[in-house]
Design a protein around this motif. Structure first.
Motif, PDB file in Angstrom:
ATOM      1  N   ASP A 133       0.821  -1.204   0.000  1.00 53.36           N
ATOM      2  CA  ASP A 133       0.000   0.000   0.000  1.00 53.36           C
ATOM      3  C   ASP A 133       0.859   1.260   0.000  1.00 53.36           C
ATOM      4  OD1 ASP A 133      -2.252  -1.549   0.060  1.00 53.36           O
ATOM      5  OD2 ASP A 133      -2.536  -1.420   2.236  1.00 53.36           O
ATOM      6  N   ASN A 134       0.508   2.193  -0.879  1.00 52.58           N
ATOM      7  CA  ASN A 134       1.139   3.513  -0.926  1.00 52.58           C
ATOM      8  C   ASN A 134       2.641   3.435  -1.205  1.00 52.58           C
ATOM      9  OD1 ASN A 134       0.657   6.287  -0.840  1.00 52.58           O
ATOM     10  ND2 ASN A 134       1.369   6.443   1.281  1.00 52.58           N
ATOM     11  N   ALA A 135       3.103   2.350  -1.844  1.00 56.46           N
ATOM     12  CA  ALA A 135       4.538   2.145  -2.050  1.00 56.46           C
ATOM     13  C   ALA A 135       5.172   3.275  -2.863  1.00 56.46           C
ATOM     14  CB  ALA A 135       4.779   0.815  -2.754  1.00 56.46           C
ATOM     15  N   HIS A 136       4.474   3.798  -3.871  1.00 55.69           N
ATOM     16  CA  HIS A 136       5.046   4.823  -4.736  1.00 55.69           C
ATOM     17  C   HIS A 136       5.286   6.132  -3.990  1.00 55.69           C
ATOM     18  CE1 HIS A 136       4.993   2.668  -8.547  1.00 55.69           C
ATOM     19  NE2 HIS A 136       3.839   2.155  -8.179  1.00 55.69           N
ATOM     20  N   ASN A 137       4.605   6.313  -2.875  1.00 54.29           N
ATOM     21  CA  ASN A 137       4.817   7.515  -2.069  1.00 54.29           C
ATOM     22  C   ASN A 137       5.733   7.261  -0.873  1.00 54.29           C
ATOM     23  OD1 ASN A 137       3.089   9.151  -3.639  1.00 54.29           O
ATOM     24  ND2 ASN A 137       1.303   8.269  -2.601  1.00 54.29           N
ATOM     25  N   LYS A 138       6.135   6.006  -0.701  1.00 55.15           N
ATOM     26  CA  LYS A 138       6.982   5.655   0.452  1.00 55.15           C
ATOM     27  C   LYS A 138       8.411   5.333   0.052  1.00 55.15           C
ATOM     28  CE  LYS A 138       5.250   2.586   3.266  1.00 55.15           C
ATOM     29  NZ  LYS A 138       4.503   1.375   3.722  1.00 55.15           N
ATOM     30  N   TYR A 139       8.591   4.791  -1.171  1.00 54.73           N
ATOM     31  CA  TYR A 139       9.904   4.278  -1.552  1.00 54.73           C
ATOM     32  C   TYR A 139      10.385   4.871  -2.880  1.00 54.73           C
ATOM     33  CZ  TYR A 139       8.521   0.677   1.820  1.00 54.73           C
ATOM     34  OH  TYR A 139       8.098   0.024   2.946  1.00 54.73           O
ATOM     35  N   ILE A 140      11.693   5.070  -2.952  1.00 53.30           N
ATOM     36  CA  ILE A 140      12.369   5.426  -4.204  1.00 53.30           C
ATOM     37  C   ILE A 140      13.308   4.270  -4.516  1.00 53.30           C
ATOM     38  CG2 ILE A 140      13.812   7.120  -5.398  1.00 53.30           C
ATOM     39  CD1 ILE A 140      13.159   9.060  -3.068  1.00 53.30           C
ATOM     40  N   PHE A 141      13.217   3.715  -5.720  1.00 52.31           N
ATOM     41  CA  PHE A 141      14.006   2.539  -6.069  1.00 52.31           C
ATOM     42  C   PHE A 141      15.141   2.904  -7.019  1.00 52.31           C
ATOM     43  CE2 PHE A 141      10.028   0.728  -4.678  1.00 52.31           C
ATOM     44  CZ  PHE A 141      10.423  -0.405  -3.972  1.00 52.31           C
ATOM     45  N   LEU A 142      16.308   2.347  -6.748  1.00 47.57           N
ATOM     46  CA  LEU A 142      17.462   2.495  -7.636  1.00 47.57           C
ATOM     47  C   LEU A 142      18.070   1.119  -7.858  1.00 47.57           C
ATOM     48  CD1 LEU A 142      19.771   3.869  -9.172  1.00 47.57           C
ATOM     49  CD2 LEU A 142      20.830   4.404  -6.972  1.00 47.57           C
ATOM     50  N   ASP A 143      18.053   0.658  -9.109  1.00 48.63           N
ATOM     51  CA  ASP A 143      18.746  -0.582  -9.484  1.00 48.63           C
ATOM     52  C   ASP A 143      20.146  -0.220  -9.953  1.00 48.63           C
ATOM     53  OD1 ASP A 143      16.800  -2.815  -9.269  1.00 48.63           O
ATOM     54  OD2 ASP A 143      15.643  -1.538 -10.620  1.00 48.63           O
ATOM     55  N   PHE A 144      21.158  -0.745  -9.275  1.00 50.74           N
ATOM     56  CA  PHE A 144      22.530  -0.429  -9.671  1.00 50.74           C
ATOM     57  C   PHE A 144      23.299  -1.718  -9.933  1.00 50.74           C
ATOM     58  CE2 PHE A 144      27.020   0.486  -9.010  1.00 50.74           C
ATOM     59  CZ  PHE A 144      27.172   1.588  -9.836  1.00 50.74           C
ATOM     60  N   ASN A 145      23.813  -1.845 -11.151  1.00 56.71           N
ATOM     61  CA  ASN A 145      24.595  -3.012 -11.533  1.00 56.71           C
ATOM     62  C   ASN A 145      26.016  -2.551 -11.843  1.00 56.71           C
ATOM     63  OD1 ASN A 145      25.817  -5.174 -12.976  1.00 56.71           O
ATOM     64  ND2 ASN A 145      23.797  -5.991 -13.472  1.00 56.71           N
ATOM     65  N   ALA A 146      26.927  -2.784 -10.904  1.00 62.19           N
ATOM     66  CA  ALA A 146      28.304  -2.300 -11.045  1.00 62.19           C
ATOM     67  C   ALA A 146      28.995  -2.916 -12.257  1.00 62.19           C
ATOM     68  CB  ALA A 146      29.096  -2.622  -9.775  1.00 62.19           C
ATOM     69  N   TRP A 147      28.606  -4.126 -12.618  1.00 66.51           N
ATOM     70  CA  TRP A 147      29.246  -4.838 -13.735  1.00 66.51           C
ATOM     71  C   TRP A 147      29.079  -4.069 -15.044  1.00 66.51           C
ATOM     72  CZ3 TRP A 147      26.996  -8.708 -17.428  1.00 66.51           C
ATOM     73  CH2 TRP A 147      27.997  -9.418 -18.092  1.00 66.51           C
ATOM     74  N   LEU A 148      27.952  -3.356 -15.185  1.00 67.32           N
ATOM     75  CA  LEU A 148      27.705  -2.598 -16.416  1.00 67.32           C
ATOM     76  C   LEU A 148      28.674  -1.443 -16.592  1.00 67.32           C
ATOM     77  CD1 LEU A 148      23.792  -2.450 -16.412  1.00 67.32           C
ATOM     78  CD2 LEU A 148      25.274  -4.044 -17.633  1.00 67.32           C
ATOM     79  N   TYR A 149      29.229  -0.950 -15.477  1.00 63.54           N
ATOM     80  CA  TYR A 149      30.138   0.202 -15.542  1.00 63.54           C
ATOM     81  C   TYR A 149      31.600  -0.226 -15.667  1.00 63.54           C
ATOM     82  CZ  TYR A 149      26.151   2.994 -14.149  1.00 63.54           C
ATOM     83  OH  TYR A 149      24.926   3.606 -14.107  1.00 63.54           O
ATOM     84  N   GLN A 150      31.853  -1.502 -15.521  1.00 58.20           N
ATOM     85  CA  GLN A 150      33.235  -1.981 -15.530  1.00 58.20           C
ATOM     86  C   GLN A 150      33.884  -1.716 -16.888  1.00 58.20           C
ATOM     87  OE1 GLN A 150      34.613  -5.472 -13.190  1.00 58.20           O
ATOM     88  NE2 GLN A 150      34.543  -6.464 -15.178  1.00 58.20           N
ATOM     89  N   GLY A 151      34.990  -0.983 -16.873  1.00 61.43           N
ATOM     90  CA  GLY A 151      35.721  -0.687 -18.093  1.00 61.43           C
ATOM     91  C   GLY A 151      35.221   0.518 -18.845  1.00 61.43           C
ATOM     92  N   TYR A 152      34.069   1.079 -18.427  1.00 64.48           N
ATOM     93  CA  TYR A 152      33.501   2.230 -19.122  1.00 64.48           C
ATOM     94  C   TYR A 152      33.469   3.477 -18.245  1.00 64.48           C
ATOM     95  CZ  TYR A 152      31.965  -1.241 -22.491  1.00 64.48           C
ATOM     96  OH  TYR A 152      31.944  -2.257 -23.419  1.00 64.48           O
ATOM     97  N   ASP A 153      33.318   3.303 -16.959  1.00 58.59           N
ATOM     98  CA  ASP A 153      33.197   4.447 -16.065  1.00 58.59           C
ATOM     99  C   ASP A 153      33.742   4.030 -14.711  1.00 58.59           C
ATOM    100  OD1 ASP A 153      32.563   6.868 -15.007  1.00 58.59           O
ATOM    101  OD2 ASP A 153      30.441   6.799 -15.521  1.00 58.59           O
TER     102      ASP A 153
END
Length: 291
Positions: free
Chosen positions: A66-86
């Motif tokens: 209930d009311n999740a969109h007003n309670k939580y901010i979600f961030l998916d972070f995959n470090a593997w995607l940045y390897q060698g690029y940033d």
């Protein structure tokens, strides 16, 4: 014979093929019950055991509440995607900044609201850490090939170019000075304010800006960190070091999926010739994880 033999694709899913729903609901309950208090949760398992799917199911379970969109901010972070690029260290911090900015725009927070000034300061401090190398192993910066944004990217590129063209001193000096002129307006105020502060003071002020931002939004930031055990040791440890800046700040939850044995191996490789007991290696990871 291999006839009739097949393998599942290594693609995460939110469908409960492995009967993880009981665990994902339990973890979601733990996060919900933590309220505004910070929490960090580790999801450990060997490659292919379903860690990524578990992390996504936890996120899906929280979103269904209930009311999740007003309670939580979600961030998916995959470090593997940045390897060698940033630089994965600064990439995580900038991802947090960008995610908060998007949420503030979604909520139509007026520009006169002090939250925008706090976000601006938070982002400036991240940029300052990235350029100045002030946070010891945390943000080692100035790496040839780093893909940074804006004037900072121009400045770092000029430094990288100079390192690969050391013979032409005059050209290098001109390029760096030109880049520095573009950089100055972006960081002028923070440099004037930060240059005489200790590292501890700078880190504490960044954490205070971060905490104030979440208080302004009255929401909890859920950071889902995945695929650390696919990264090379330096990338994995860099991501964990960056997380330490933001861990245990009120209104935060970090869910970290990794094979803990791979992380232990990464810690040993990262510190190279330094003699570390098995207990110290274990403590390094365990101190970041509460559950």
């Amino acid at each position: 014979t291999l006839e009739g033999v097949f393998m599942w694709n290594d693609i995460e899913t939110t469908s409960d093929y492995l009967h993880f729903s009981v665990i994902s609901r339990t973890v979601a309950d733990v996060i919900e019950e933590s309220g505004d208090n910070p929490i960090s949760i580790g999801v450990s398992g060997s490659w292919g055991s379903g860690k990524s799917s578990m992390v996504k199911m936890i996120g899906k379970e929280l979103l269904s509440r209930d009311n999740a969109h007003n309670k939580y901010i979600f961030l998916d972070f995959n470090a593997w995607l940045y390897q060698g690029y940033d630089d994965a260290r600064s990439a995580l911090l900038h991802s947090v900044s960008d995610t908060l900015s998007i949420k503030m725009k979604e909520q139509k927070i007026p520009e006169t609201n002090g939250a925008w000034e706090r976000l601006k300061n938070f982002t400036k401090r991240i940029n300052w850490f990235q350029v100045s190398k002030l946070t010891l192993p945390l943000l080692a910066g100035l790496i040839p090939g780093v893909n940074a944004a804006g004037a900072i990217g121009v400045f770092i590129s000029a430094i990288a170019s100079s390192l690969s063209n050391k013979a032409n001193v005059e050209e290098n000096s001109e390029n760096v000075n030109t880049a520095l002129e573009k950089l100055t307006p972006e960081l002028e105020s923070i440099i004037l304010n930060e240059s005489d502060k200790t590292i501890t003071e700078q880190v504490e002020e960044l954490r205070e800006d971060f905490k104030s931002l979440l208080e302004s939004l009255n929401m909890k930031l859920i950071v889902l960190v995945d695929d650390l055990d696919r990264c090379l040791p330096d990338t994995a440890i860099s991501t964990l070091e960056a997380m330490r800046l933001l861990l245990f700040v009120d209104r935060t939850a970090f869910i970290i999926a990794a094979d803990d044995q791979m992380i232990r191996n990464g810690v040993k490789a990262h510190f190279g010739d330094v003699e570390l007991s098995e207990g110290l290696v274990t403590s390094y990871f365990d101190k970041l994880i509460q559950v």
